[in-house]
Design an enzyme around this catalytic site. Structure first.
Site, PDB file in Angstrom:
ATOM      1  CG  HIS A   1      -2.025   0.923   1.291  1.00 13.69           C
ATOM      2  ND1 HIS A   1      -2.422   1.709   0.274  1.00 13.69           N
ATOM      3  CD2 HIS A   1      -2.821   1.254   2.347  1.00 13.69           C
ATOM      4  CE1 HIS A   1      -3.423   2.493   0.667  1.00 13.69           C
ATOM      5  NE2 HIS A   1      -3.691   2.243   1.920  1.00 13.69           N
TER       6      HIS A   1
ATOM      7  CG  ASP B   1       2.886   4.310  -3.961  1.00 16.80           C
ATOM      8  OD1 ASP B   1       1.938   3.511  -3.850  1.00 16.80           O
ATOM      9  OD2 ASP B   1       3.033   5.297  -3.235  1.00 16.80           O
TER      10      ASP B   1
ATOM     11  CG  HIS C   1      -4.239   0.565  -8.098  1.00 18.40           C
ATOM     12  ND1 HIS C   1      -5.567   0.510  -7.789  1.00 18.40           N
ATOM     13  CD2 HIS C   1      -3.698   1.472  -7.269  1.00 18.40           C
ATOM     14  CE1 HIS C   1      -5.829   1.369  -6.828  1.00 18.40           C
ATOM     15  NE2 HIS C   1      -4.712   1.966  -6.483  1.00 18.40           N
TER      16      HIS C   1
HETATM   17  C1  SDX Z   1      -1.407   2.157  -3.328  1.00 18.19           C
HETATM   18  O1  SDX Z   1      -6.093   0.733  -3.091  1.00 18.19           O
HETATM   19  C2  SDX Z   1      -5.622   1.893  -3.358  1.00 18.19           C
HETATM   20  O2  SDX Z   1      -6.298   2.756  -3.881  1.00 18.19           O
HETATM   21  C3  SDX Z   1      -4.181   2.124  -2.925  1.00 18.19           C
HETATM   22  C4  SDX Z   1      -3.561   3.422  -3.363  1.00 18.19           C
HETATM   23  C5  SDX Z   1      -4.169   4.602  -2.641  1.00 18.19           C
HETATM   24  O3  SDX Z   1      -4.038   5.722  -3.155  1.00 18.19           O
HETATM   25  O4  SDX Z   1      -4.663   4.418  -1.499  1.00 18.19           O
HETATM   26  O5  SDX Z   1      -3.723   3.606  -4.759  1.00 18.19           O
HETATM   27  C6  SDX Z   1      -2.062   3.455  -3.042  1.00 18.19           C
HETATM   28  O6  SDX Z   1      -1.336   1.322  -2.465  1.00 18.19           O
HETATM   29  C7  SDX Z   1      -0.901   1.885  -4.724  1.00 18.19           C
HETATM   30  C8  SDX Z   1      -0.353   0.431  -4.882  1.00 18.19           C
HETATM   31  C9  SDX Z   1       1.066   0.431  -4.354  1.00 18.19           C
HETATM   32  N1  SDX Z   1       1.612  -0.928  -4.275  1.00 18.19           N
HETATM   33  C10 SDX Z   1       2.561  -1.356  -5.118  1.00 18.19           C
HETATM   34  O7  SDX Z   1       3.015  -0.690  -6.046  1.00 18.19           O
HETATM   35  C11 SDX Z   1       3.104  -2.751  -4.782  1.00 18.19           C
HETATM   36  C12 SDX Z   1       3.202  -3.564  -6.067  1.00 18.19           C
HETATM   37  N2  SDX Z   1       1.868  -3.828  -6.543  1.00 18.19           N
HETATM   38  C13 SDX Z   1       1.281  -5.136  -6.176  1.00 18.19           C
HETATM   39  O8  SDX Z   1       1.665  -5.644  -4.957  1.00 18.19           O
HETATM   40  C14 SDX Z   1      -0.194  -5.236  -6.550  1.00 18.19           C
HETATM   41  O9  SDX Z   1      -0.324  -4.732  -7.805  1.00 18.19           O
HETATM   42  C15 SDX Z   1      -1.244  -4.595  -5.640  1.00 18.19           C
HETATM   43  C16 SDX Z   1      -1.104  -5.017  -4.221  1.00 18.19           C
HETATM   44  C17 SDX Z   1      -1.150  -3.105  -5.707  1.00 18.19           C
HETATM   45  C18 SDX Z   1      -2.617  -5.019  -6.168  1.00 18.19           C
HETATM   46  O10 SDX Z   1      -2.663  -6.390  -6.028  1.00 18.19           O
HETATM   47  P1  SDX Z   1      -4.008  -7.209  -6.365  1.00 18.19           P
HETATM   48  O11 SDX Z   1      -5.066  -6.348  -6.945  1.00 18.19           O
HETATM   49  O12 SDX Z   1      -4.365  -8.012  -5.152  1.00 18.19           O
HETATM   50  O13 SDX Z   1      -3.547  -8.092  -7.554  1.00 18.19           O
HETATM   51  P2  SDX Z   1      -2.872  -9.494  -7.359  1.00 18.19           P
HETATM   52  O14 SDX Z   1      -1.847  -9.415  -6.271  1.00 18.19           O
HETATM   53  O15 SDX Z   1      -3.941 -10.517  -7.247  1.00 18.19           O
HETATM   54  O16 SDX Z   1      -2.075  -9.657  -8.750  1.00 18.19           O
HETATM   55  C19 SDX Z   1      -2.767 -10.070  -9.920  1.00 18.19           C
HETATM   56  C20 SDX Z   1      -1.664 -10.679 -10.789  1.00 18.19           C
HETATM   57  C21 SDX Z   1      -0.817 -11.707 -10.039  1.00 18.19           C
HETATM   58  O17 SDX Z   1      -0.318 -12.616 -11.008  1.00 18.19           O
HETATM   59  P3  SDX Z   1      -0.998 -14.093 -11.085  1.00 18.19           P
HETATM   60  O18 SDX Z   1      -0.901 -14.700  -9.681  1.00 18.19           O
HETATM   61  O19 SDX Z   1      -2.446 -13.852 -11.517  1.00 18.19           O
HETATM   62  O20 SDX Z   1      -0.175 -14.842 -12.114  1.00 18.19           O
HETATM   63  O21 SDX Z   1      -0.757  -9.636 -11.195  1.00 18.19           O
HETATM   64  C22 SDX Z   1       0.529  -9.896 -10.636  1.00 18.19           C
HETATM   65  C23 SDX Z   1       0.349 -10.903  -9.513  1.00 18.19           C
HETATM   66  O22 SDX Z   1       1.522 -11.696  -9.363  1.00 18.19           O
HETATM   67  N3  SDX Z   1       1.033  -8.604 -10.129  1.00 18.19           N
HETATM   68  C24 SDX Z   1       2.283  -8.190 -10.278  1.00 18.19           C
HETATM   69  C25 SDX Z   1       2.314  -6.916  -9.681  1.00 18.19           C
HETATM   70  N4  SDX Z   1       1.107  -6.612  -9.193  1.00 18.19           N
HETATM   71  C26 SDX Z   1       0.313  -7.671  -9.465  1.00 18.19           C
HETATM   72  N5  SDX Z   1       3.379  -8.768 -10.841  1.00 18.19           N
HETATM   73  C27 SDX Z   1       4.515  -8.041 -10.822  1.00 18.19           C
HETATM   74  N6  SDX Z   1       4.616  -6.800 -10.291  1.00 18.19           N
HETATM   75  C28 SDX Z   1       3.549  -6.220  -9.701  1.00 18.19           C
HETATM   76  N7  SDX Z   1       3.666  -4.988  -9.158  1.00 18.19           N
END
Ligand code: SDX
Length: 431
Positions: free
Chosen positions: A266, A365, A307
């Protein structure tokens, strides 16, 4: 809520239940499952991927197109034409202020920028190298020990006073975290300065000489706060709402939100982006890093990408990238190697099928850490800065919930997978 018909759920031997469908002003319709309890079944939605937890009028996100509206105004327009105080007023009250209303609000906030002097001794209880977010959680939560005069959450006046106190004091506390960590004296807020300039002053000024950041830097920082101000029902906002639903005081609720924001998935992602860029080190290492991200057996993720809601470019990321250019040019850092590395990493990722198929784009971010680093803010302070911007969103959402006649204590259920009933054996008879 606008009625949009009925959904009929059927199961088992001819069982069924009709569930109303409602539409909002924008975005997906919802199926009202509140009557589902009568069936003896629950819905199952870990992580709330398909759950609307409340009605809200504050922020709208369309993740497919990449839209973000605060009270109906697109984030790009607010970032361009408004300052953070106008945006705070908008989120809290629902309308942009007139010049007079803005000045009245600024004056109200400015009367609360100092913290109780006894709070200064709180800091002495922390190690100098404590993470700023650990200190923020503790000190913001402790504010409720000082402000008993405004804790009746059912009193609109008290809610407004607590909201103004939090918007005013969180930046003071965040700057104090940095100063304490650096072994520098605390700098008292300067009420003749703007919100953004005052924060930079409390962070970087010294008692020994005048401090005057460039207007370009002040405007850029002010815009960064606007970009972080609110974001619908994200993890930290949902935490604030859930804590608030029990009737907890607003300072405790915001402290809970700060704790939730700290996580690297997050608000902690901006700090993780900088660490990741430093680990990659050079553009030549990007392909190998991308290969690791795509490797199922490697848990590494491209931080700052992806996201839960945006399956298109996060509109904040584009504004943040432009702000990054502005700040680096102003500071003569346009050749900043980390920024160049980030641009190349984004270019390669956005052309790679893995990211395209999974709809992974830069989020807020991805560039914020590079800007903050260029402003001289240490990586450990990045999430604390995110909390400074997000405080107004948290208190706006908290206020909306408390004022909502429909609100009740949040209490999700579960799908139980543990042991079925069994009897206790005396300890002497256990295996
Ligand atoms: C913020 O919610 C909000 O609005 C938050 C925010 C706000 O203003 O409050 O916008 C701020 O938190 C932005 C997000 C910051 N976090 C990151 O940048 C961390 C990296 N991102 C990931 O951890 C991920 O994208 C999340 C946590 C942000 C979202 O995850 P989800 O929606 O639960 O998606 P998921 O984990 O189920 O992923 C779906 C697929 C997976 O692959 P498969 O298992 O289907 O094969 O996408 C892949 C994941 O492995 N994936 C990524 C990835 N994010 C998702 N692969 C590589 N790099 C990534 N960053």
């Amino acid at each position: 809520m606008q009625s949009k018909g009925i959904a009929t759920l059927t199961w088992g031997e001819g069982k069924s239940i009709e569930l109303p469908i409602y539409g909002g002003a924008l975005g997906p319709d919802v199926i009202d499952i509140r009557q589902l309890g009568k069936t003896g079944m629950f819905t199952y939605d870990p992580g709330f991927l398909a759950t609307a937890s409340c009605q809200s009028r504050i922020t709208f996100i369309d993740g497919d197109i990449g839209l973000l509206y605060y009270r109906g105004y697109p984030i790009e327009q607010l970032a361009e034409h408004c300052d953070f105080m106008e945006v705070c007023y908008l989120l809290l009250n629902g309308e942009l202020p007139s010049a007079a209303q803005r000045q009245q609000f600024v004056t109200k906030v400015q009367t609360h920028t100092m913290v109780h002097d006894q709070l200064l001794s709180f800091f002495k209880g922390f190690r100098r190298d404590a993470h700023p977010m650990a200190v923020m959680v503790g000190v913001v939560g402790a504010l409720s020990a000082f402000y008993h005069d405004s804790l009746d959450i059912n009193n609109a006046e008290h809610r407004a006073t607590s909201a103004n106190r939090l918007i005013a004091k969180v930046p003071t506390i965040a700057a104090m975290c940095y100063r304490y960590n650096m072994g520098l004296p605390f700098m008292y807020p300067q009420n003749h300065m703007s919100y953004a300039e005052n924060f930079l002053y409390m962070m970087f000024a010294t008692p020994c000489e005048p401090y005057k950041p460039s207007p370009v830097i002040v405007r850029a920082f002010d815009r960064i706060l606007t970009l972080h101000a609110d974001h619908e029902q994200n993890a930290s906002t949902s935490t604030v709402r859930l804590a608030g639903s029990s009737g907890a005081n607003p300072f405790a609720c915001i402290s809970a939100g700060i704790a939730a924001l700290w996580g690297p998935a997050h608000g902690g992602a901006n700090e993780a982006v900088l660490k990741q860029l430093a680990e990659i080190g050079d553009v030549s290492q990007v392909p190998a890093f991308i290969a690791r991200v795509k490797d199922k057996n490697d848990s590494v993720r491209l931080m700052g990408f992806g996201h839960r809601v945006y399956k298109n470019m996060d509109p904040r990321a584009e504004v943040m990238r432009r702000t990054c250019h502005e700040v680096l040019n102003e500071l003569g850092l346009h050749d900043d190697p980390l920024f160049k590395l980030a641009i190349e990493l984004e270019r390669i990722a956005l052309s790679d099928s893995y990211f395209i198929e999974k709809k992974l784009y830069p989020n807020v971010d991805f560039y914020s850490g590079i800007v903050l680093r260029a402003l001289g803010i240490p990586t450990s302070m990045f999430t604390a800065i995110f909390a400074v911007g997000r405080t107004v969103g948290w208190v706006s959402q908290w206020t909306e919930m408390i004022a909502d006649p429909e609100y009740k204590i949040g209490r999700p259920r579960q799908l139980y997978q543990g042991q079925v009933k069994r009897d206790v054996l005396p300890i002497g008879k256990r295996g």
